[in-house]
Write an enzyme that holds these catalytic residues in place. Structure first.
Site, PDB file in Angstrom:
ATOM      1  N   ASP A 234     -50.589   5.488 -10.017  1.00 15.31           N
ATOM      2  CA  ASP A 234     -51.977   5.612 -10.916  1.00 15.31           C
ATOM      3  C   ASP A 234     -51.402   4.944 -11.704  1.00 15.31           C
ATOM      4  OD1 ASP A 234     -55.066   7.171 -10.502  1.00 15.31           O
ATOM      5  OD2 ASP A 234     -54.532   5.473 -11.231  1.00 15.31           O
TER       6      ASP A 234
HETATM    7  C1  GLC Z   1     -56.972   4.534 -12.745  1.00 12.48           C
HETATM    8  C2  GLC Z   1     -57.897   5.006 -11.229  1.00 12.48           C
HETATM    9  C3  GLC Z   1     -57.337   5.240 -10.424  1.00 12.48           C
HETATM   10  C4  GLC Z   1     -57.519   2.882 -10.919  1.00 12.48           C
HETATM   11  C5  GLC Z   1     -56.194   2.893 -11.530  1.00 12.48           C
HETATM   12  C6  GLC Z   1     -56.434   1.376 -12.461  1.00 12.48           C
HETATM   13  O1  GLC Z   1     -56.925   5.413 -14.277  1.00 12.48           O
HETATM   14  O2  GLC Z   1     -57.474   7.313 -11.858  1.00 12.48           O
HETATM   15  O3  GLC Z   1     -58.035   4.819  -9.400  1.00 12.48           O
HETATM   16  O4  GLC Z   1     -57.061   2.988  -9.364  1.00 12.48           O
HETATM   17  O5  GLC Z   1     -56.367   3.185 -12.895  1.00 12.48           O
HETATM   18  O6  GLC Z   1     -57.548   0.829 -12.879  1.00 12.48           O
END
Ligand code: GLC
Length: 755
Positions: A234
């Protein structure tokens, strides 16, 4: 669609790459793309959120920029209420078509974490409290997306069930609960739909950050489940890049992070990280990158109207009618209607955070209602705190209308990625408004927009009808009107329980934990599993939803009463539409283990089907139960296993509305190695198939001799009295082993069992 070896030989590429190039590939080149290696002709790929439409950055090398317009489809919490896996596939295909149009190779979704508490701010992005429903719906979406040559990214792996301190919190969960509840949905989706990528979560699991968690990313995901794609982090979840490479984290996002790339280079040069391990990571990345590039992207034009219509049709199949009394719905079309609530004019149709989409267009219910009826409008709930003037204005309309439609949406400020809800309540203004309108008009319909359960106890008895419209996407308003007027017969059912009050939730005392530790103390008893076990009433049960017609279930039949593992059981039944309008019914099959060595939930969802029926029509439904449907995860054996014995099959219209039952008998349980050891108790020996056979003659003899002692001790049976004693002590206390040393006897018995 499995990952086939692309044309360009990966091994050739790897052999030509320098250490620096390999290390660079393990971190994003920017927030939304992977590294390209021009020297070798390797192009980057583009990653974009997800999950219910595309948030494709207009500038892929910038983090927080406006995204390109795309269709906002119903969110996961809405989609799961359709219980329609094929529908999920259609949604996935449409998202993939737009990904191809606007240049996205991997869509960052579906999100599929279990809805442990209704307070989780991101529940709108997740499917269910039940891993089977979550897994099946996610699999449908992934298969649809990847059938078009666009990759999915299952997230957030794993045990990411709250937003509170999500970057640092440690989820402490026992192994059985981890597998049966928090991994099972991922396992089902990953094994069946083979997503190209998985995204690890921010949090720790049992003391190790997911981004560096070898057990999760390698032992479970790859060794046990056979996942072949790559794991990305993430955004901002990595703490130690070389440790992540060792654990099975292939791509750190976002990039660029030159210091992290250097750390990988240094780790290889110092011998802390094997080049072979790095090469494995590079191979996994290249396989997906090259496979994704086999589908040309960009230069297309989104089918705005077609996908908007599809979004409306999907949303209508997801909405759940929770209440409909005195036939207030469907509307006739000749009523004078008071339309009240800001959401009627300014719809709340998606959640806050990384899934927020720049829509191609947005419908509003007020406009559609004005086209069909005589309508008066009042905003009603523009404020959060009490605004009596707005209430009074709404009451005047309600007094002069045949029916009042209350559009009540949880404000984005209450429910979003990044934070959890403090409670289940609507705003004070909304609650006061509902009471006042209901006092002014005997026919009130509440239309809800929310991503997870809300508290209704103070007003639910004041209104005639409730439509749970969830967050239905940009065309949701049209879907609501389709249902209000009966153009669509509501067929959605809840993918999560609505509790009467927050403190009834099984995790209440353990959510969201304290400081950086959250204990999953309720174990496997999540959602209906918990309410059943605690015998706790709920407002609306898991799997509940009403229709404008009625359905009857009959003729339940099972392919075998006595069965063995490896012989899938098929369950058939007839469903009849006994009403006057066409409709769709969701049939649910729960399995209940009558007797088990470990405590098990009273029932668990193990199959479901949705069927469309004309008035008076009957169709036969067939549901299949595989071995896993009867198994539980036994941490002592580190595996899923089933025990021989009886199982009840419960067919229901909801988890609390069982219509037909049958009992089947598993004649032989899973073959497992004996766990007996020199300290095993008498009960352990008697519960172990081989152990029981060995010690039974000895114990029978002792039991008959010990009758007198039992009477003297005032116990029914010495066996029960001694069952929790190690066998050695039973022999020592009772002399049942004769003159020989009990320790030697038991050691010999253990050797015999394991021979
Ligand atoms: C965010 C989310 C994730 C997302 C990523 C990119 O913090 O937790 O679900 O795909 O970052 O935006």
């Amino acid at each position: 669609m499995t990952l086939q070896e692309p044309k360009l030989q990966i091994s050739d590429l790897i052999s030509q790459m320098t250490l620096e190039e390999k290390a660079a590939l393990c971190t994003g080149a920017s927030p939304w793309r992977t590294v390209g290696i021009e020297r070798l002709g390797l192009e980057p790929i583009v990653l974009s959120d997800g999950p219910h439409g595309l948030r494709r950055a207009s500038e892929i090398d910038s983090m927080m920029v406006e995204s390109l317009p795309a269709t906002c489809f119903p969110v996961a919490a809405t989609l799961s209420s359709s219980w329609d896996v094929e529908l999920a596939g259609k949604l996935g295909q449409a998202i993939a078509e737009e990904a191809i149009d606007i240049g996205v190779d991997i869509v960052l979704g579906p999100g599929m974490n279990i809805k442990r508490s209704p307070l989780c701010g991101r529940n709108f992005e997740y499917f269910s409290e039940d891993p089977l429903l979550a897994g099946k719906m996610a699999a449908g979406l992934i298969e649809g997306m990847q059938s078009k040559g666009v990759g999915a990214c299952v997230k957030h792996f794993a045990v990411n069930n709250q937003e509170t301190r999500r970057f640092t919190v440690d989820a402490v969960v026992d192994e059985r609960t981890l597998h049966e509840i928090y991994l099972a949905g991922f396992e089902l989706a990953i094994r069946s739909s083979k997503p190209w990528t998985v995204m690890c979560s921010y949090n720790s699991v049992n003391g190790t950050f997911a981004a560096e968690n070898h057990y999760l990313l390698t032992e479970v995901l790859r060794d046990q489940w056979g996942f072949e794609g790559f794991v990305m982090s993430d955004w901002g979840a990595v703490h130690d890049r070389p440790e992540g490479v060792k654990a099975g984290l292939d791509l750190e996002m976002p990039g660029p992070s030159p210091d992290r790339t250097q750390a990988v280079i240094d780790a290889v040069n110092s011998g802390d990280l094997d080049m072979a391990t790095l090469d494995t990571v590079v191979e996994r990345l290249l396989k997906v990158i090259l496979h994704a590039q086999e589908t040309p992207k960009g230069g297309g034009v989104i089918d705005v109207e077609g996908h908007h219509a599809l979004a409306r049709s999907i949303a209508a199949d997801c909405m759940v009618m929770l209440k409909n009394e005195d036939g207030v719905l469907p509307l006739e079309g000749n009523e004078r209607i008071a339309v009240i609530g800001q959401a009627a004019r300014m719809p709340v149709f998606q959640g806050g955070g990384s899934s927020h989409i720049n829509t191609t267009k947005v419908d509003n219910a007020l406009e559609f209602l004005r086209q069909r009826s005589e309508v008066q409008y009042a905003i009603g709930d523009a404020s959060v705190e009490l605004n009596q003037e707005a209430i009074d204005e709404a009451v005047v309309l309600a007094n002069n209308a045949d029916v009042a439609l209350l559009f009540i949406a949880l404000p984005e400020s209450v429910e979003s990625e990044g934070y959890d809800r403090p409670n289940l309540y609507l705003t004070p203004q909304q609650v006061a408004l509902i009471h006042a309108v209901a006092a002014a008009n005997p026919r009130v319909v509440v239309i809800l927009n929310n991503g997870s359960a809300i508290d209704m106890h103070s007003w639910i008895n004041d209104v005639d009808a409730i439509i749970e419209a969830w967050l239905p996407g940009q065309a949701g308003a049209g879907a609501v009107v389709d249902i209000l007027f009966g153009d669509v017969n509501p067929s959605g059912k809840l993918g999560e329980t609505f509790p009467i009050k927050l403190s009834d939730t099984p995790c209440h005392l353990n959510f969201p934990g304290e400081k950086d530790t959250v204990h999953y103390g309720e174990g496997i008893y999540v959602g209906y599993r918990g309410y059943d076990a605690m015998e706790r009433d709920v407002l609306f049960p898991f799997g509940f939803g009403l229709s404008y017609t009625q359905f009857e279930y009959s003729n339940l039949s099972v392919s075998a009463t006595n069965f063995k593992l490896g012989q899938p059981l098929t369950v058939t039944l007839d469903v009849t539409n006994v009403g006057y309008v066409a409709g769709k019914e969701i049939v649910q099959l729960y399995v209940s283990d009558v007797e088990s060595r470990l405590p098990r939930p009273i029932k668990e969802l193990k199959a479901f089907a949705k069927v469309a029926l004309e008035p008076g029509e009957t169709k036969q439904i067939t549901l299949t139960l595989d071995d896993r449907a009867f198994m539980f995860y036994d941490p002592d054996y580190g595996q899923w296993l089933a025990e021989a014995g009886a199982f009840d099959l419960l067919v229901g219209a909801s988890s609390a509305d069982i219509r037909l039952t049958a009992q089947v008998n598993l004649t032989e349980g899973s073959a497992v190695a004996s766990l007996l050891h020199v300290y095993s108790t008498l009960k352990d020996w008697m519960s172990d198939p081989k152990g029981a056979e060995i010690v039974k003659p000895m114990i029978d003899n002792f039991a008959s001799q010990a009758m007198g002692d039992a009477e003297a001790l005032g116990v029914d049976s010495m066996l029960v009295f001694f069952q929790d004693l190690p066998l050695t002590q039973v022999l020592r206390f009772t002399g049942a082993g004769g003159s020989e040393s009990p320790d030697k006897i038991v050691q010999a018995l253990v050797d015999k069992v394991h021979a």
